[in-house]
Design a protein around this motif. Sequence first.
Motif, PDB file in Angstrom:
ATOM      1  N   CYS A 158      70.304 -13.776  25.523  1.00 35.94           N
ATOM      2  CA  CYS A 158      71.781 -13.625  24.931  1.00 35.94           C
ATOM      3  C   CYS A 158      71.614 -14.565  23.681  1.00 35.94           C
ATOM      4  CB  CYS A 158      72.592 -14.010  25.627  1.00 35.94           C
ATOM      5  SG  CYS A 158      74.311 -14.278  25.059  1.00 35.94           S
ATOM      6  N   CYS A 161      74.460 -17.358  24.070  1.00 39.00           N
ATOM      7  CA  CYS A 161      74.589 -18.629  25.221  1.00 39.00           C
ATOM      8  C   CYS A 161      72.860 -19.050  25.819  1.00 39.00           C
ATOM      9  CB  CYS A 161      75.332 -18.457  26.319  1.00 39.00           C
ATOM     10  SG  CYS A 161      74.760 -16.907  27.627  1.00 39.00           S
ATOM     11  N   SER A 163      71.195 -17.201  27.741  1.00 36.41           N
ATOM     12  CA  SER A 163      70.838 -17.050  29.058  1.00 36.41           C
ATOM     13  C   SER A 163      69.684 -15.713  28.847  1.00 36.41           C
ATOM     14  CB  SER A 163      72.020 -16.664  29.956  1.00 36.41           C
ATOM     15  OG  SER A 163      72.611 -15.509  29.311  1.00 36.41           O
ATOM     16  N   CYS A 205      74.825 -11.189  26.205  1.00 34.86           N
ATOM     17  CA  CYS A 205      75.177 -11.028  27.710  1.00 34.86           C
ATOM     18  C   CYS A 205      76.780 -10.619  27.962  1.00 34.86           C
ATOM     19  CB  CYS A 205      74.669 -12.120  28.574  1.00 34.86           C
ATOM     20  SG  CYS A 205      75.837 -13.593  28.442  1.00 34.86           S
ATOM     21  N   CYS A 208      79.308 -13.518  27.732  1.00 37.01           N
ATOM     22  CA  CYS A 208      79.663 -13.694  26.385  1.00 37.01           C
ATOM     23  C   CYS A 208      80.527 -12.783  25.723  1.00 37.01           C
ATOM     24  CB  CYS A 208      78.421 -14.104  25.360  1.00 37.01           C
ATOM     25  SG  CYS A 208      77.439 -15.738  25.846  1.00 37.01           S
TER      26      CYS A 208
END
Length: 434
Positions: A158, A161, A163, A205, A208
């Motif tokens: 992502c 963030c 991830s 993601c 988010c």
Amino acid sequence: MAEGGLEGFICPRCMKDFRSPQNLITHFERSHSEEQDLLKSIKSIYGKAKKIFKLDEQDLEQFRKELNLERNLVEEPQDPGPTKSYTDYFKEVRRDRLEHRTTETNKLIIRLDRLLQLDGSDRKLHEQELVAWIDGTSVTRCPSCASSFNLVVRQHHCRLCGSIMCNSCSYFLSYETAEEIVTPVKTFNGREHRSSKESDSIRICQHCLDMLESRRKAQVEQMMQPIICQLYSHLQKSKQQIQHSVDMYSKMHNSISLGEATYALQDLHSLRTTIADKAQMIDTLSKKIASLPVDPNTPKAVTLQNSIRKATSVYIKDYLLSQPPPPTLEQLEQIKQGRSLKNADDDDLIPRERLRITKVTVTTGWSPANVNNERTAPEDADPLLEQMNNVRSYIDQARKAHRYEEVASLEENLKMLKEIYRKQQREKTGRKSD
Ligand SMILES: [Zn+2]
Ligand SMILES: [Zn+2]
Ligand SMILES: [Zn+2]
């Protein structure tokens, strides 16, 4: 498979689960009939289990009986006991969470804004400087859908963030949408759309995406407050005003019912009319709220709308319309007679009352100008009469402004002036007759 990890009705020979003890025994008798010893032990385990189940059932039955007994014992109505409001606690927890969420969302917005400043190939180079990407070497499955990562299902990050997720769990924010998100709603008029790069987008993601979407929604909602909120705050304001009138009404009603001359009966009547008019108004408002069209996305709104309507009708019927009517003239006459009988021998009454009345008490906001509060009677009678006339006009003004508290004070003031005037006249005629 791990040892001891099997549970159920499992055949000790073929390790299959037969889902019920009866099935297991039937299977064992059919397929493993040579192993009589094992069959016996299975049967005995099953027997024991059956007994345990039965015991459980008996216990349960006993428990139900006791519960019923208890229920019969407490048939009579119960005091709800002390109650405590948790609203403040709730608000505190809610505030903290909202604050946390706002901070997190703002971080995303800032990163998104910076990502947009970067161009094409430049973006690829610098996007990891904005947010640290999670190291994927030990991540074997997608945290969202649990698919195993391999040559086909590959890891992605992502961009907001950092991830990890798989491709099918990724969302793609187009540059255009991203621009709209970072641009404040009201001043959105001008950063050029990068429509030429429509294929270009930012991988993010679900988490988010949710954060960004709910922020956007809140912004739009803030701009356009729903009609139900506008109507409801109007309703609440009107109810506050009515409460003020009702408090005044019951104060006046009490006083008049006690035979006091503080308030006038006509004022009580006109206040009652005012309350009835306002009740009519909030009734209409609540009907309007109940009949608002419902957005299919928020089906619960119907319940809310109907509850507001119901609560308002109950408030009008059980509270506003159940205020006692003003006493009739005959009732008032009776009250006054009873009172004058009681006070017949009380010579002190007038002087005491006069001591109590020292000045015009003006409560909030409204005030007539230049009220003379001097208690000493002027030598000349004419200024006194003039003063009385002034007070009369103040009373008219106060009544027109529905300031019954002031009307009452001024009436008392007038009464005192009359008293002084009468006393003066008596003294004058007394002097003449001497
Ligand atoms: Zn078997
Ligand atoms: Zn993310
Ligand atoms: Zn996935």
